[in-house]
Scaffold this active site. Structure first.
Site, mmCIF file in Angstrom:
data_model
loop_
_atom_site.group_PDB
_atom_site.id
_atom_site.type_symbol
_atom_site.label_atom_id
_atom_site.label_comp_id
_atom_site.label_asym_id
_atom_site.label_seq_id
_atom_site.Cartn_x
_atom_site.Cartn_y
_atom_site.Cartn_z
ATOM 1 N N LEU A 105 -25.506 -14.947 38.822
ATOM 2 C CA LEU A 105 -25.139 -16.354 38.848
ATOM 3 C C LEU A 105 -24.162 -16.679 39.972
ATOM 4 C CD1 LEU A 105 -25.284 -19.148 37.422
ATOM 5 C CD2 LEU A 105 -23.319 -18.407 36.046
ATOM 6 N N ASP A 106 -24.531 -17.654 40.811
ATOM 7 C CA ASP A 106 -23.664 -18.183 41.872
ATOM 8 C C ASP A 106 -23.159 -17.104 42.817
ATOM 9 O OD1 ASP A 106 -23.927 -20.731 40.756
ATOM 10 O OD2 ASP A 106 -22.172 -20.495 39.474
ATOM 11 N N ALA A 107 -23.968 -16.075 43.053
ATOM 12 C CA ALA A 107 -23.518 -14.954 43.882
ATOM 13 C C ALA A 107 -24.480 -14.645 45.029
ATOM 14 C CB ALA A 107 -23.322 -13.713 43.023
#
Length: 282
Positions: A226-228
């Site tokens: 997530l969001d990486a």
């Protein structure tokens, strides 16, 4: 002007630029833009050239065939694209309209050189705005207890519309790992914080609680984490102790729109080269 874009990444060594330039010159290729970067840490080399299509004696398939031996010699990860072939884009959104409306306006104003194939949403709120632009709108509700059927339909729609890039314009659902893997480096997200700070939900609330003086937005490729994913573009705006969470949300929306539009433009123009979890953006 119609151009061919030659995009290359490979292990760095002497002679790459000379070899590519000599190849193009031998076919009377007129280079209109050239960008190079050598990464000393990774030992990797990155290149992007734009070549006038009318300067070459053959089309794109013959160009690919002629260039293939050089690519093999230097162990290149490479592609050649044609600006005459617009990339097909699927947009996804939930209830918030600011990013979607901005992209639709830029597309309508010919600022984004692409074809918007459709919009997919887990809510029906934005249908009239999308259909005003003459773009198909698909409402695919997501059941929190069983998301698999919804994402199976999303995957079907993306394939049906031959999408080359999917843009999450504030689509507030986490894509399943299979979809992330199938469309690696082809799904673009806008996250409303300056990553890696404040991942996940309610980043403006997190920022307010932390008392930060800068808030931002991050355009990145979606990965299973997530969001990486690899970051394409970022920007910030200054805030102060007197700004409420509502103020931060309002300021942030403007940043989100600009960052997402720039990130999508860079992708459409083949300016983003991914290496590991980092990008080179020419």
């Amino acid at each position: 002007m119609r151009t061919f874009r030659l995009v290359i990444s490979c292990p760095d060594r002497v002679g790459i630029v000379a070899k590519v330039s000599n190849f193009l010159a031998s076919h009377n290729g007129w280079i209109t833009e050239a960008s190079h970067h050598s990464d000393n840490l990774s030992g990797w080399f990155f290149m992007r050239h734009e070549i006038r299509a009318d300067s070459l004696p053959f089309g794109i398939e013959a160009l690919r065939e002629a260039f293939a031996p050089i690519a093999e010699e230097f162990s290149m990860d490479w592609r050649i694209t044609d600006t005459a072939q617009k990339k097909r884009v699927v947009l996804m959104a939930s209830r918030e309209s600011h990013c979607l409306a901005d992209l639709l306006h830029r597309w309508h104003s010919d600022e984004l050189d692409c074809e918007i194939a459709c919009v997919i949403s887990n809510h029906d709120d934005l249908r009239s705005m999308v259909e005003w632009h003459g773009i198909p709108y698909y409402h695919v509700p997501v059941n929190p207890q069983d998301k698999e059927p919804a994402f199976a339909e999303v995957s079907r729609l993306v394939k049906h519309h031959d999408a080359e890039v999917v843009v999450l314009a504030r689509y507030m659902q986490i894509l399943p790992p299979e979809l992330c893997s199938e469309y690696a480096h082809k799904v673009i997200n806008i996250h409303h914080s300056f990553l890696p700070s404040f991942v996940g939900a309610k980043p403006y609330h997190q920022a307010s609680m932390r008392g930060v003086k800068l808030i931002g937005a991050t355009c990145h490729y979606v990965t299973e984490e997530l969001d990486a994913g690899p970051i394409i573009e970022q920007d910030v705006v200054r805030v102060s102790h007197s700004d409420s969470i509502e103020d931060m949300v309002r300021f942030g929306r403007d940043v989100e729109k600009m960052v997402l539009a720039r990130g999508l433009r860079y992708h459409l123009e083949d300016r983003v080269l991914v290496h590991g979890n980092k990008t080179v953006v020419f």
